[in-house]
Structure formats: structure tokens, C-alpha cells
Design a protein around this motif. Sequence first.
Motif, PDB file in Angstrom:
ATOM      1  N   VAL A 135      21.207  -3.073  -5.789  1.00  0.00           N
ATOM      2  CA  VAL A 135      20.013  -2.246  -5.826  1.00  0.00           C
ATOM      3  C   VAL A 135      19.314  -2.594  -7.205  1.00  0.00           C
ATOM      4  O   VAL A 135      17.934  -2.531  -6.926  1.00  0.00           O
ATOM      5  N   LEU A 136      19.854  -2.746  -8.241  1.00  0.00           N
ATOM      6  CA  LEU A 136      19.058  -3.309  -9.294  1.00  0.00           C
ATOM      7  C   LEU A 136      18.221  -4.516  -9.007  1.00  0.00           C
ATOM      8  O   LEU A 136      16.981  -4.779  -9.364  1.00  0.00           O
ATOM      9  N   LEU A 137      18.756  -5.572  -8.539  1.00  0.00           N
ATOM     10  CA  LEU A 137      18.147  -6.856  -7.943  1.00  0.00           C
ATOM     11  C   LEU A 137      16.704  -6.658  -7.383  1.00  0.00           C
ATOM     12  O   LEU A 137      15.978  -6.900  -7.350  1.00  0.00           O
ATOM     13  N   VAL A 138      17.113  -5.721  -6.193  1.00  0.00           N
ATOM     14  CA  VAL A 138      16.024  -5.327  -5.274  1.00  0.00           C
ATOM     15  C   VAL A 138      14.747  -4.754  -6.218  1.00  0.00           C
ATOM     16  O   VAL A 138      13.660  -5.263  -5.906  1.00  0.00           O
ATOM     17  N   ALA A 139      15.320  -3.887  -7.086  1.00  0.00           N
ATOM     18  CA  ALA A 139      14.246  -3.252  -7.792  1.00  0.00           C
ATOM     19  C   ALA A 139      13.352  -4.121  -8.827  1.00  0.00           C
ATOM     20  O   ALA A 139      12.318  -4.080  -8.874  1.00  0.00           O
ATOM     21  N   GLU A 140      14.321  -5.117  -9.291  1.00  0.00           N
ATOM     22  CA  GLU A 140      13.628  -6.389 -10.287  1.00  0.00           C
ATOM     23  C   GLU A 140      12.661  -7.202  -9.144  1.00  0.00           C
ATOM     24  O   GLU A 140      11.562  -7.609  -9.885  1.00  0.00           O
ATOM     25  N   LEU A 141      13.175  -7.432  -8.144  1.00  0.00           N
ATOM     26  CA  LEU A 141      12.199  -8.360  -7.258  1.00  0.00           C
ATOM     27  C   LEU A 141      11.088  -7.735  -6.860  1.00  0.00           C
ATOM     28  O   LEU A 141       9.748  -8.229  -6.863  1.00  0.00           O
ATOM     29  N   VAL A 142      10.960  -6.408  -6.394  1.00  0.00           N
ATOM     30  CA  VAL A 142       9.916  -5.659  -6.030  1.00  0.00           C
ATOM     31  C   VAL A 142       9.024  -5.385  -7.354  1.00  0.00           C
ATOM     32  O   VAL A 142       7.664  -5.455  -7.267  1.00  0.00           O
ATOM     33  N   SER A 143       9.562  -5.022  -8.669  1.00  0.00           N
ATOM     34  CA  SER A 143       8.764  -4.765  -9.710  1.00  0.00           C
ATOM     35  C   SER A 143       8.089  -5.932 -10.021  1.00  0.00           C
ATOM     36  O   SER A 143       6.890  -6.004 -10.586  1.00  0.00           O
ATOM     37  N   ASN A 144       8.645  -7.274  -9.970  1.00  0.00           N
ATOM     38  CA  ASN A 144       8.219  -8.449 -10.412  1.00  0.00           C
ATOM     39  C   ASN A 144       6.786  -8.740  -9.379  1.00  0.00           C
ATOM     40  O   ASN A 144       5.806  -9.048  -9.914  1.00  0.00           O
ATOM     41  N   ALA A 145       7.121  -8.249  -8.275  1.00  0.00           N
ATOM     42  CA  ALA A 145       6.074  -8.727  -7.098  1.00  0.00           C
ATOM     43  C   ALA A 145       4.723  -7.847  -7.488  1.00  0.00           C
ATOM     44  O   ALA A 145       3.663  -7.861  -7.265  1.00  0.00           O
ATOM     45  N   MET A 146       5.110  -6.392  -8.037  1.00  0.00           N
ATOM     46  CA  MET A 146       4.267  -5.705  -8.350  1.00  0.00           C
ATOM     47  C   MET A 146       3.415  -5.941  -9.680  1.00  0.00           C
ATOM     48  O   MET A 146       2.257  -5.598  -9.428  1.00  0.00           O
ATOM     49  N   LEU A 147       3.992  -6.368 -10.701  1.00  0.00           N
ATOM     50  CA  LEU A 147       3.484  -6.747 -11.886  1.00  0.00           C
ATOM     51  C   LEU A 147       2.557  -8.437 -11.733  1.00  0.00           C
ATOM     52  O   LEU A 147       1.836  -8.440 -12.545  1.00  0.00           O
ATOM     53  N   GLY A 164       0.687  -1.115   0.051  1.00  0.00           N
ATOM     54  CA  GLY A 164      -0.133   0.154  -0.110  1.00  0.00           C
ATOM     55  C   GLY A 164       0.719   1.289   0.147  1.00  0.00           C
ATOM     56  O   GLY A 164       0.220   2.189   0.084  1.00  0.00           O
ATOM     57  N   VAL A 165       2.234   1.425  -0.045  1.00  0.00           N
ATOM     58  CA  VAL A 165       2.894   2.581   0.123  1.00  0.00           C
ATOM     59  C   VAL A 165       2.866   3.060  -1.669  1.00  0.00           C
ATOM     60  O   VAL A 165       3.256   2.292  -2.477  1.00  0.00           O
ATOM     61  N   PRO A 166       3.083   4.309  -1.741  1.00  0.00           N
ATOM     62  CA  PRO A 166       3.179   4.775  -3.229  1.00  0.00           C
ATOM     63  C   PRO A 166       4.792   4.507  -3.543  1.00  0.00           C
ATOM     64  O   PRO A 166       5.534   4.704  -2.720  1.00  0.00           O
ATOM     65  N   ARG A 167       4.940   4.228  -4.731  1.00  0.00           N
ATOM     66  CA  ARG A 167       6.159   4.137  -5.174  1.00  0.00           C
ATOM     67  C   ARG A 167       7.138   3.132  -4.588  1.00  0.00           C
ATOM     68  O   ARG A 167       8.147   3.452  -4.102  1.00  0.00           O
ATOM     69  N   PRO A 168       6.519   1.848  -4.267  1.00  0.00           N
ATOM     70  CA  PRO A 168       7.461   1.030  -3.680  1.00  0.00           C
ATOM     71  C   PRO A 168       8.751   0.640  -4.192  1.00  0.00           C
ATOM     72  O   PRO A 168       9.785   0.145  -3.461  1.00  0.00           O
ATOM     73  N   VAL A 169       8.958   0.432  -5.679  1.00  0.00           N
ATOM     74  CA  VAL A 169      10.301   0.183  -6.191  1.00  0.00           C
ATOM     75  C   VAL A 169      11.317   1.270  -5.890  1.00  0.00           C
ATOM     76  O   VAL A 169      12.364   0.752  -5.461  1.00  0.00           O
ATOM     77  N   ALA A 170      10.791   2.612  -5.946  1.00  0.00           N
ATOM     78  CA  ALA A 170      11.922   3.560  -5.433  1.00  0.00           C
ATOM     79  C   ALA A 170      12.039   3.472  -4.180  1.00  0.00           C
ATOM     80  O   ALA A 170      13.199   3.808  -3.781  1.00  0.00           O
ATOM     81  N   ARG A 171      11.251   3.309  -3.292  1.00  0.00           N
ATOM     82  CA  ARG A 171      11.155   3.164  -2.000  1.00  0.00           C
ATOM     83  C   ARG A 171      12.326   1.975  -1.603  1.00  0.00           C
ATOM     84  O   ARG A 171      13.189   2.126  -0.826  1.00  0.00           O
ATOM     85  N   ALA A 172      12.103   1.020  -2.276  1.00  0.00           N
ATOM     86  CA  ALA A 172      12.958  -0.248  -2.037  1.00  0.00           C
ATOM     87  C   ALA A 172      14.478   0.095  -2.087  1.00  0.00           C
ATOM     88  O   ALA A 172      15.339  -0.334  -1.757  1.00  0.00           O
ATOM     89  N   ARG A 173      14.775   0.635  -3.486  1.00  0.00           N
ATOM     90  CA  ARG A 173      15.918   1.227  -3.953  1.00  0.00           C
ATOM     91  C   ARG A 173      16.605   1.867  -2.998  1.00  0.00           C
ATOM     92  O   ARG A 173      17.846   1.653  -2.531  1.00  0.00           O
ATOM     93  N   THR A 174      15.951   2.877  -2.581  1.00  0.00           N
ATOM     94  CA  THR A 174      16.377   3.983  -1.469  1.00  0.00           C
ATOM     95  C   THR A 174      16.910   3.278  -0.096  1.00  0.00           C
ATOM     96  O   THR A 174      17.950   3.376   0.133  1.00  0.00           O
ATOM     97  N   PHE A 175      15.830   2.475   0.377  1.00  0.00           N
ATOM     98  CA  PHE A 175      16.121   1.680   1.373  1.00  0.00           C
ATOM     99  C   PHE A 175      17.362   0.922   1.359  1.00  0.00           C
ATOM    100  O   PHE A 175      18.191   0.746   2.352  1.00  0.00           O
ATOM    101  N   THR A 176      17.381   0.030   0.216  1.00  0.00           N
ATOM    102  CA  THR A 176      18.694  -0.796   0.139  1.00  0.00           C
ATOM    103  C   THR A 176      19.926   0.099  -0.113  1.00  0.00           C
ATOM    104  O   THR A 176      20.828  -0.373   0.653  1.00  0.00           O
TER     105      THR A 176
END
Length: 147
Positions: free
Chosen positions: A63-75, A32-44
Motif C-alpha cells: 500500500v505504501l509503494l502504491v501511494a509512492e508511485l501514484v504520488s510520483n505520477a501526480m508530482l 481527473g479523480v479527486p484524491r487519487p493517492v487515497a483512492r489508490a491506497r484504498t483500492f489496493t
Amino acid sequence: MNTSRELLGNEPVSHLAALPAGGQRRRLALAGVPRPVARARTFTATALADWAWPDPARASDIVLLVAELVSNAMLHADGAAELALHITTARLRIDVSDRSPALPELRRTHRPGLPGGHGLLIVQQTCDRWGAAPHRDGKTVWAEFYL
């Protein structure tokens, strides 16, 4: 499910920031958070900087891998629920949890010139080991980087 690109030694690395005996775990709720991929990248990126990650190029890969995993979960899994990072002196483990029970499938035949279908190939080629584990609330897709 467990996929390994290359198994490396688990020798401790002394140049990381001082870690507690069992390592350190950080979690980021993503549901439910806005922009989860960007937040995950920054957090990592912040966690890696705090831990004095020794290899800047590998940090970019993480950081790229985290973005991929979160993007996959979103999609593909109706959204990511949580990102967890667990570092020890031997390895970094990344967990991305979602609410879908469907395990990811690596596409062996993909079309390099077309968009889509490359995320798990990026994961496989970037980390040392990866896999997925079902649980009662969905699944966790994980990746590990050995130090």
C-alpha cells in the motif's frame, strides 16, 4: 528500465484465495479523480484483503509503494492515469501509468534529512523488482512482489 533488489523463486503459494488460472487483474482509473493517492491506497488494500494476502506487514509495504508511485505520477508526470494490480500464485505486479514519456531516475545521492527525492528509494527497498516502460501515451512504472 528494470531494477531488481533481489530475485526470489517463483514457486506458487497455496494460501492465497482461489485465483483463476491466469491470475486476476484489477484496474482503477485515476485521471481527473479527486484524491487519487487515497483512492489508490484504498483500492489496493481492498484487493489484497479480497485475495487473502498472507503477510499483513508486506501488505502495508505494498500500500505504501502504491501511494509512492501514484504520488510520483501526480508530482512529476502531470497526474496518474491508471493503477493496475495483477496477481498470480507467483507474484503481484503493480502498474501505475501516466502521460509523461520521461522515465523515472533513482537518485543515488540524496539528502536523508531533507524532504523529497526518497520515493524511488522506498520503491526499490520495498519491492522485489521495479522498472518503467515507455508506451505511446506516456509510460508505466511497475513494481513486483514475489510470493
